[in-house]
Each structure stands twice: as C-alpha cells, then as structure tokens.
Design a protein around this motif. Sequence first.
Motif, mmCIF file in Angstrom:
data_model
loop_
_atom_site.group_PDB
_atom_site.id
_atom_site.type_symbol
_atom_site.label_atom_id
_atom_site.label_comp_id
_atom_site.label_asym_id
_atom_site.label_seq_id
_atom_site.Cartn_x
_atom_site.Cartn_y
_atom_site.Cartn_z
ATOM 1 N N LEU A 142 27.519 -57.391 0.619
ATOM 2 C CA LEU A 142 26.272 -57.561 -0.131
ATOM 3 C C LEU A 142 25.766 -58.999 -0.029
ATOM 4 O O LEU A 142 24.577 -59.226 0.247
ATOM 5 C CB LEU A 142 26.477 -57.169 -1.601
ATOM 6 C CG LEU A 142 26.047 -55.738 -1.969
ATOM 7 C CD1 LEU A 142 26.885 -54.721 -1.211
ATOM 8 C CD2 LEU A 142 26.156 -55.516 -3.479
ATOM 9 N N TYR A 147 21.962 -60.009 -1.004
ATOM 10 C CA TYR A 147 21.942 -59.541 -2.383
ATOM 11 C C TYR A 147 22.573 -60.583 -3.313
ATOM 12 O O TYR A 147 23.416 -61.384 -2.905
ATOM 13 C CB TYR A 147 22.678 -58.206 -2.492
ATOM 14 C CG TYR A 147 21.973 -57.093 -1.750
ATOM 15 C CD1 TYR A 147 20.849 -56.477 -2.291
ATOM 16 C CD2 TYR A 147 22.409 -56.676 -0.498
ATOM 17 C CE1 TYR A 147 20.187 -55.462 -1.603
ATOM 18 C CE2 TYR A 147 21.753 -55.663 0.203
ATOM 19 C CZ TYR A 147 20.647 -55.067 -0.361
ATOM 20 O OH TYR A 147 19.991 -54.077 0.329
ATOM 21 N N ASP A 150 23.718 -60.217 -9.563
ATOM 22 C CA ASP A 150 23.541 -58.994 -10.357
ATOM 23 C C ASP A 150 23.917 -57.755 -9.532
ATOM 24 O O ASP A 150 24.544 -56.823 -10.053
ATOM 25 C CB ASP A 150 22.094 -58.875 -10.836
ATOM 26 C CG ASP A 150 21.743 -59.899 -11.911
ATOM 27 O OD1 ASP A 150 22.685 -60.488 -12.484
ATOM 28 O OD2 ASP A 150 20.542 -60.118 -12.140
ATOM 29 N N ASP A 151 23.538 -57.769 -8.277
ATOM 30 C CA ASP A 151 23.895 -56.646 -7.398
ATOM 31 C C ASP A 151 25.400 -56.563 -7.203
ATOM 32 O O ASP A 151 25.991 -55.471 -7.227
ATOM 33 C CB ASP A 151 23.213 -56.802 -6.039
ATOM 34 C CG ASP A 151 21.703 -56.829 -6.138
ATOM 35 O OD1 ASP A 151 21.133 -55.840 -6.641
ATOM 36 O OD2 ASP A 151 21.102 -57.833 -5.726
ATOM 37 N N GLU A 154 26.987 -55.033 -10.237
ATOM 38 C CA GLU A 154 26.829 -53.575 -10.242
ATOM 39 C C GLU A 154 27.784 -52.923 -9.248
ATOM 40 O O GLU A 154 28.369 -51.867 -9.529
ATOM 41 C CB GLU A 154 25.382 -53.218 -9.919
ATOM 42 C CG GLU A 154 24.405 -53.591 -11.021
ATOM 43 C CD GLU A 154 22.974 -53.208 -10.707
ATOM 44 O OE1 GLU A 154 22.147 -53.198 -11.633
ATOM 45 O OE2 GLU A 154 22.671 -52.914 -9.530
ATOM 46 N N LEU A 155 27.939 -53.529 -8.092
ATOM 47 C CA LEU A 155 28.883 -53.016 -7.107
ATOM 48 C C LEU A 155 30.293 -52.971 -7.688
ATOM 49 O O LEU A 155 31.026 -51.999 -7.479
ATOM 50 C CB LEU A 155 28.864 -53.887 -5.850
ATOM 51 C CG LEU A 155 29.981 -53.608 -4.838
ATOM 52 C CD1 LEU A 155 29.799 -52.248 -4.176
ATOM 53 C CD2 LEU A 155 30.048 -54.717 -3.786
ATOM 54 N N TYR A 182 23.757 -45.475 -9.404
ATOM 55 C CA TYR A 182 23.583 -46.558 -8.435
ATOM 56 C C TYR A 182 23.241 -46.068 -7.022
ATOM 57 O O TYR A 182 23.007 -46.879 -6.128
ATOM 58 C CB TYR A 182 24.843 -47.417 -8.363
ATOM 59 C CG TYR A 182 25.065 -48.283 -9.584
ATOM 60 C CD1 TYR A 182 24.026 -49.049 -10.107
ATOM 61 C CD2 TYR A 182 26.308 -48.336 -10.209
ATOM 62 C CE1 TYR A 182 24.220 -49.847 -11.218
ATOM 63 C CE2 TYR A 182 26.512 -49.137 -11.322
ATOM 64 C CZ TYR A 182 25.466 -49.886 -11.824
ATOM 65 O OH TYR A 182 25.663 -50.684 -12.931
ATOM 66 N N ARG A 185 20.265 -47.566 -5.163
ATOM 67 C CA ARG A 185 20.196 -48.994 -4.879
ATOM 68 C C ARG A 185 20.161 -49.200 -3.359
ATOM 69 O O ARG A 185 20.870 -48.514 -2.611
ATOM 70 C CB ARG A 185 21.410 -49.732 -5.448
ATOM 71 C CG ARG A 185 21.506 -49.722 -6.964
ATOM 72 C CD ARG A 185 20.434 -50.625 -7.596
ATOM 73 N NE ARG A 185 20.759 -50.917 -8.982
ATOM 74 C CZ ARG A 185 20.403 -50.182 -10.029
ATOM 75 N NH1 ARG A 185 19.712 -49.059 -9.837
ATOM 76 N NH2 ARG A 185 20.739 -50.531 -11.249
ATOM 77 N N TRP A 187 21.502 -51.355 -1.633
ATOM 78 C CA TRP A 187 22.790 -51.813 -1.109
ATOM 79 C C TRP A 187 23.864 -50.721 -1.131
ATOM 80 O O TRP A 187 24.978 -50.948 -0.649
ATOM 81 C CB TRP A 187 23.306 -53.022 -1.903
ATOM 82 C CG TRP A 187 23.290 -52.881 -3.402
ATOM 83 C CD1 TRP A 187 22.378 -53.405 -4.263
ATOM 84 C CD2 TRP A 187 24.242 -52.154 -4.213
ATOM 85 N NE1 TRP A 187 22.690 -53.057 -5.573
ATOM 86 C CE2 TRP A 187 23.834 -52.296 -5.560
ATOM 87 C CE3 TRP A 187 25.381 -51.412 -3.939
ATOM 88 C CZ2 TRP A 187 24.526 -51.718 -6.632
ATOM 89 C CZ3 TRP A 187 26.082 -50.824 -4.991
ATOM 90 C CH2 TRP A 187 25.654 -50.986 -6.315
ATOM 91 N N SER A 191 28.514 -50.075 0.005
ATOM 92 C CA SER A 191 29.559 -50.014 -1.017
ATOM 93 C C SER A 191 30.816 -49.286 -0.552
ATOM 94 O O SER A 191 31.871 -49.405 -1.173
ATOM 95 C CB SER A 191 29.032 -49.320 -2.277
ATOM 96 O OG SER A 191 28.837 -47.929 -2.049
#
Length: 295
Positions: A142, A147, A150-151, A154-155, A182, A185, A187, A191
């Motif tokens: 990410l 990214y 914050d991203d 979340e990941l 998610y 998203r 991204w 993940s």
Amino acid sequence: MRESTLAVAELPATLSLPEDAARAGIIPLHPASDGSRHQFLFEHLADTLVPRGVAVLRFDRRPSPDDDDIPFAVQADDALAALRLLRTQIESGPVGLWAWSQGAWAAALAAARSQEVAFLVLLAACGVSPAEQMRYGTAEQLRRNGYGDDDVSELAELREAFEGSIRDPDRFAAAQGVIDGYANRPWFPLSYVPRRLDPSDDWPDMDFDPAPIIAEVHCPVLLFYGGEDEWTPIEPSIDAWLSAAANAGNTDLTVVRLPGTDHAPTLSGVHERNAISPAYTDALTEWLDHRLAEL
C-alpha cells in the motif's frame, strides 16, 4: 557439466554434476510463488556453482491438490529426502541447502532436524511468522502504491479479521463482514485477502514461529537481504537470526545486504536472470569457497 534426471520422493528432479568429482553439493528450495526446478535463480545457481565443483540437485516442489501452501514440515521432509539422494550421487564433501523466501523457513526446519545439513544459504529469510510477514508485506504494498496511514490502518483491521477467521471458525461471519466493508477500497487487491471466505480454507503455518527452530541450527549460515525488499521485515528478521544464533552458540552467521535489490537478488525490480546482482554472485561464491575449504 553433466546433467541427469532423477526423482526426489517421486518429485521430478535434475542433478547437475561437475566434470570431475564434486567437492560439495547444494539443494535449492522454493519460494511460494514458483515451485519449478527450472526457475531462474535455480538455473543461475547450477551454472555458477557446478563449474566450481559443487553439485546442484533441483526438484519440483510437491504440488498441492487444493492450491494451498505446502506445510513447512512436508517441505523440510522433501529437502532431507533430496539431501539423502544427493549423498548417494557424490562421494564426499558437505551438502547444504539454498532457499529463497518461503523456502527459508523449510530449510531452517530441515537444518534443525538433521546434522546432515552442512550449511545454509538463505535469501529473504523471514525471522517472523508468515502471518506477521504478510501484515508487513501488504502494508508495504500500500505504501509503495501511494496509500496513506489511514489506508494502512484499515488494511491492518482487514488482515486481523482474515487471520482470526482461520484461527477460530466462530469468527467467520464477523470476518466476512469486515471484508464486505473494505472490498470496494481501491487498495483491496493489494491486501491478499479473498473477497469471499471459504470455511474450508486453511493456513497451517500461519503462526509458525521460526525463532525456536533457528535456535537449533548449528551449521554455517549465509543470509542475503535486499535493500529494497518489499515483503520481508529485514531488521526484525536479522535480529531474530542473530539472537537465535547467539542462543545456539553458532558463531558462523554471515549477513549480506544487497543494495538495489528487492525480494529477489535482482536489480531494478526485474525478476529475471539477466538482472541478478553481481554482488550476490560474488558474495555467494566467495562465502562458499571459504566455508567449503573448512568443512
């Protein structure tokens, strides 16, 4: 160079021997991304070491019927079977293991199990669990794709939910809810989490702790780490190996950092034969020449 086709525990294998008697032997183990004995780093290993008197036995990794990872214990069993086979093909000299990425966990396990493993050469050897390594690696994907924090946070929640669903089936529904939240998203494809969970999915080595295993490794070890590695937490891994070696009383541990390379010992992010770093080849041959003269 003389080559012949053999089988390691019924797995197709290629044995490359020097023209004269071999002074040593080496067996390469696979990364998760490529189980072929014909991959470019294996071919480079044979072309580099066989002319220096080192036999190389390459074999195809055991296939998985459900496309999951092969358990490290099974990979270590196959590595030791290959070692025993190679020993029947060369009269004398030490035999060791070379491994890249996931294969390094299996190689360490094999060396901890058997004193027949005379040395280890490991590339991107992770000193933390596969789960922790994947948390690090996906977060790095990410960041390298632009990214922000914050991203990445979340990941982390997404990866935690995914891992939790494998450890505890009762968390399956909650984990799928997190994934649903998610999945849109941009991204999400980075993940490495499936869009739909399958209750039959398994990850047997997810929480494999390499520390007590590598503390049982007493042979000489050469570790390579790429300066730009996007998948391996380098500093924690080096610390884990140094600490384990100290606990084992193993003073023959060499760490080589390769500037300009990433998860493979190649330059410019190109995972091809012609991009292999000369620094990797030089350090590999110099270390092996020195160690083989002592073993």
